[in-house]
Design a protein around this motif. Structure first.
Motif, PDB file in Angstrom:
ATOM      1  N   ALA A 129       0.825  -1.221   0.000  1.00 45.92           N
ATOM      2  CA  ALA A 129       0.000   0.000   0.000  1.00 45.92           C
ATOM      3  C   ALA A 129       0.854   1.264   0.000  1.00 45.92           C
ATOM      4  O   ALA A 129       0.474   2.284  -0.589  1.00 45.92           O
ATOM      5  CB  ALA A 129      -0.927  -0.008   1.215  1.00 45.92           C
ATOM      6  N   ALA A 162      -1.817  -4.828  -5.897  1.00 43.12           N
ATOM      7  CA  ALA A 162      -2.283  -3.533  -5.377  1.00 43.12           C
ATOM      8  C   ALA A 162      -2.302  -2.487  -6.497  1.00 43.12           C
ATOM      9  O   ALA A 162      -3.229  -1.679  -6.595  1.00 43.12           O
ATOM     10  CB  ALA A 162      -1.387  -3.079  -4.229  1.00 43.12           C
ATOM     11  N   SER A 166      -5.666  -0.450  -8.314  1.00 39.66           N
ATOM     12  CA  SER A 166      -5.677   0.998  -8.030  1.00 39.66           C
ATOM     13  C   SER A 166      -5.843   1.813  -9.312  1.00 39.66           C
ATOM     14  O   SER A 166      -5.913   1.264 -10.412  1.00 39.66           O
ATOM     15  CB  SER A 166      -4.358   1.396  -7.360  1.00 39.66           C
TER      16      SER A 166
END
Length: 210
Positions: A129, A162, A166
């Motif tokens: 993240a 991730a 995104s």
């Protein structure tokens, strides 16, 4: 020899004080800050990168050359900002979560900076993240992940996933590297680029940012 050429020569020898003095001299003589950067500092660091690839110089020489380059670049920074000269691209760099090794990462950072890229160094033990957040905040074109332990390689897959989940999907490339990593692993996890050396990482990052 011109002052610009002297800057490159002094940088390759790692002579930080000489590089600073020559950059000041070039500025005092009305030299274009971008030319001083490109033809002096970056050209000198580029030659070090080539020598490193051929095993003609080693990590200590790269470190002292990079230190000299950073000292010269720090003097140029205000002039470049005033002239509105931007960086050639932005790379977010870090060693993945669970891994505290940073020698390879630091070498990659120096090589990338030597190509005129801005490197956002997140350090070690970086969760997926945080890579994504930093790339979004800094408008990065590349996320570069390093790992030295076979036990932490899997974390690179988390970074890829991730990214895919995104707003960066399709916009930001993921580059991976480190001793246990190879092209087959890169393909397996869906990362975009694998490089075996710091010098190659810098060359490819510049291409990707271009």
């Amino acid at each position: 020899m011109s002052v610009i050429a002297e800057i490159g020569e002094a940088l390759q020898k790692g002579k930080k004080a000489d590089v600073e003095a020559l950059v000041r001299q070039a500025l005092d003589e009305g030299g274009d800050p971008q030319v001083i950067l490109e033809d002096g500092l970056l050209a000198g660091m580029g030659r070090i990168g080539e020598q490193f690839k051929k095993n003609e110089v080693y990590v200590p020489e790269v470190l002292i050359a990079a230190r000299a380059m950073n000292a010269g670049a720090a003097l140029l920074k205000p002039y470049l900002a005033e002239a509105g000269v931007g960086e050639k691209g932005v790379v977010v760099l870090g060693t993945v979560k669970g891994d505290l090794h940073d020698i390879g990462k630091n070498l990659v950072k120096m090589m990338m900076e030597g190509k005129g890229l801005r490197v956002v160094d997140l350090g070690v033990d970086v969760p997926a993240a945080r890579f994504i957040g930093a790339a979004e905040e800094n408008g990065a074109q590349v996320i570069a992940c390093s790992a030295l332990l076979t036990t932490t390689m899997g974390e690179m897959k988390n970074v890829v996933e991730a990214r895919n989940a995104s707003s960066l999907a399709g916009k930001v490339q993921i580059m991976i590297g480190g001793a246990p990593v190879n092209q087959s692993f890169c393909d397996q996890i869906g990362a975009d680029v694998y490089t075996a050396s710091a010098a190659d990482a810098a060359d490819l990052a510049l291409e990707l940012c271009g």
